[in-house]
Design an enzyme around this catalytic site. Structure first.
Site, PDB file in Angstrom:
ATOM      1  N   ARG A 111      -1.347  -8.422  13.235  1.00 53.91           N
ATOM      2  CA  ARG A 111      -1.760  -7.551  12.435  1.00 53.91           C
ATOM      3  C   ARG A 111      -2.501  -8.169  11.372  1.00 53.91           C
ATOM      4  O   ARG A 111      -3.552  -7.541  10.794  1.00 53.91           O
ATOM      5  CB  ARG A 111      -0.556  -6.849  11.682  1.00 53.91           C
ATOM      6  CG  ARG A 111       0.254  -5.569  12.681  1.00 53.91           C
ATOM      7  CD  ARG A 111       1.646  -5.329  12.103  1.00 53.91           C
ATOM      8  NE  ARG A 111       1.654  -4.644  10.898  1.00 53.91           N
ATOM      9  CZ  ARG A 111       2.793  -4.632  10.177  1.00 53.91           C
ATOM     10  NH1 ARG A 111       3.836  -5.091  10.729  1.00 53.91           N
ATOM     11  NH2 ARG A 111       2.722  -3.931   9.141  1.00 53.91           N
ATOM     12  N   ARG A 122      11.559  -6.452   5.617  1.00 51.52           N
ATOM     13  CA  ARG A 122      11.604  -5.256   6.075  1.00 51.52           C
ATOM     14  C   ARG A 122      12.095  -4.911   7.380  1.00 51.52           C
ATOM     15  O   ARG A 122      13.002  -3.959   7.733  1.00 51.52           O
ATOM     16  CB  ARG A 122      10.219  -4.624   5.760  1.00 51.52           C
ATOM     17  CG  ARG A 122      10.359  -3.077   6.141  1.00 51.52           C
ATOM     18  CD  ARG A 122       9.155  -2.310   5.920  1.00 51.52           C
ATOM     19  NE  ARG A 122       7.879  -2.863   6.617  1.00 51.52           N
ATOM     20  CZ  ARG A 122       6.578  -2.612   6.517  1.00 51.52           C
ATOM     21  NH1 ARG A 122       6.318  -1.638   5.514  1.00 51.52           N
ATOM     22  NH2 ARG A 122       5.739  -2.714   7.350  1.00 51.52           N
ATOM     23  N   ARG A 137      11.681  -1.782  11.730  1.00 49.59           N
ATOM     24  CA  ARG A 137      10.082  -1.288  12.279  1.00 49.59           C
ATOM     25  C   ARG A 137       9.669  -2.132  13.421  1.00 49.59           C
ATOM     26  O   ARG A 137       9.686  -3.273  13.265  1.00 49.59           O
ATOM     27  CB  ARG A 137       9.278  -1.344  10.996  1.00 49.59           C
ATOM     28  CG  ARG A 137       8.672   0.172  10.738  1.00 49.59           C
ATOM     29  CD  ARG A 137       7.645   0.115   9.579  1.00 49.59           C
ATOM     30  NE  ARG A 137       6.269  -0.393   9.905  1.00 49.59           N
ATOM     31  CZ  ARG A 137       5.323  -0.053   8.952  1.00 49.59           C
ATOM     32  NH1 ARG A 137       5.634   0.331   7.887  1.00 49.59           N
ATOM     33  NH2 ARG A 137       3.956  -0.852   9.319  1.00 49.59           N
ATOM     34  N   ARG A 184     -10.124   1.664   7.824  1.00 49.58           N
ATOM     35  CA  ARG A 184      -9.660   0.204   8.387  1.00 49.58           C
ATOM     36  C   ARG A 184     -10.759  -0.566   9.067  1.00 49.58           C
ATOM     37  O   ARG A 184     -10.612  -1.830   9.447  1.00 49.58           O
ATOM     38  CB  ARG A 184      -8.449   0.223   9.084  1.00 49.58           C
ATOM     39  CG  ARG A 184      -7.186  -0.292   8.511  1.00 49.58           C
ATOM     40  CD  ARG A 184      -5.943  -0.058   9.417  1.00 49.58           C
ATOM     41  NE  ARG A 184      -4.687  -0.802   9.356  1.00 49.58           N
ATOM     42  CZ  ARG A 184      -3.755  -0.412   8.650  1.00 49.58           C
ATOM     43  NH1 ARG A 184      -4.032   0.965   8.036  1.00 49.58           N
ATOM     44  NH2 ARG A 184      -2.454  -1.049   8.429  1.00 49.58           N
ATOM     45  N   LYS A 242       0.676  -1.295   0.031  1.00 44.38           N
ATOM     46  CA  LYS A 242      -0.159  -0.037   0.090  1.00 44.38           C
ATOM     47  C   LYS A 242       0.866   1.370  -0.011  1.00 44.38           C
ATOM     48  O   LYS A 242       0.645   1.940  -0.930  1.00 44.38           O
ATOM     49  CB  LYS A 242      -1.098  -0.112   1.282  1.00 44.38           C
ATOM     50  CG  LYS A 242      -1.906  -1.103   1.436  1.00 44.38           C
ATOM     51  CD  LYS A 242      -2.826  -0.819   2.564  1.00 44.38           C
ATOM     52  CE  LYS A 242      -1.948  -0.952   3.907  1.00 44.38           C
ATOM     53  NZ  LYS A 242      -1.609  -2.222   4.333  1.00 44.38           N
TER      54      LYS A 242
END
Ligand code: B4P
Length: 190
Positions: free
Chosen positions: A144, A127, A133, A88, A13
């Site tokens: 998530r 990532r 992160r 969301r 996204k």
């Protein structure tokens, strides 16, 4: 042009939102980025948001709705915007509809980026290695994905029923996904 991009965590996204927004000359508004920008702030709100994100949960509708309502009333959104990661939840859909209807507006298109679970988990773990992160650990990614499947996936049907859903395959090189997205958006009936 008022657009929204959705998809599971890791679908691409944020990656694609920047490119689409640049193509149409509209701002990309990412709630994830807005919340991450609070990371150095020491207010109660920032501390609360940080803890929620680290757990993989969703920030409350109340906080998220207010932040987006403020952002989409800024002058750079007059010609449109691309929302990335908002709405969301079903409640966020209702609030966005209300905010837009006040000025007689509505969403023109909703892009759903499609990617399977094994691919998105692999991307987020990559990532984690490169960007570190805080919400890209294996446990958090699982939360998530669960949140996405329970709370966000139902939004796909809502927008499909409205006739504004555009489903695009999110697999393959980033440039190819962008080409697919722009082709799908440009071929929408006027
Ligand atoms: P987001 O920032 O939206 O995080 P995300 O779902 O992981 O998407 P992101 O945009 O970062 O990843 P992308 O798929 O582009 O949200 C983070 C958190 O904020 C949420 O968990 C929640 O706590 C909170 N939040 C945000 N909005 C909220 C809301 N409305 N309500 C409540 N809470 C909210 O990319 C992932 C990785 O894949 C990248 O490393 C990228 O380089 C890579 N990638 C992208 N495209 C690829 C491709 N084609 N091939 C290979 N790799 C690719």
């Amino acid at each position: 042009m008022r657009l929204l991009i959705m998809g599971p965590p890791g679908a691409g996204k944020g990656t694609q939102a920047i490119r689409i927004a640049e193509h149409y000359g509209i701002p990309a508004i990412s709630t994830g980025d807005i919340f991450r920008a609070m990371k150095t702030s020491e207010t109660d709100l920032a501390r609360q948001v940080r803890a929620i994100m680290q757990s993989g949960g969703y920030v409350s509708d109340e906080i998220t709705n207010q932040i987006v309502a403020d952002r989409i009333s800024e002058p750079d959104t007059t010609a449109g915007f691309l929302l990335d990661g908002y709405p969301r939840t079903v409640a966020q859909v209702a609030t966005l509809d209300e905010s837009l209807s006040v000025t007689g507006q509505a969403l023109d298109g909703v892009v759903s980026l499609v990617a399977n679970e094994s691919e998105v988990v692999a991307r987020l773990l990559r990532r984690a290695e490169t960007q570190g992160r805080a919400d890209d650990t294996e446990d958090t990614i699982r939360v998530r994905l669960k949140m996405y499947n329970e709370q966000t996936a139902p939004l796909i049907d809502i927008y499909r029923e409205r006739g504004i859903l555009i489903e695009v395959d999110g697999l393959g090189p980033v440039d190819e996904v962008t080409e697919r997205l722009l082709a799908a958006l440009d071929s929408r009936p006027a």
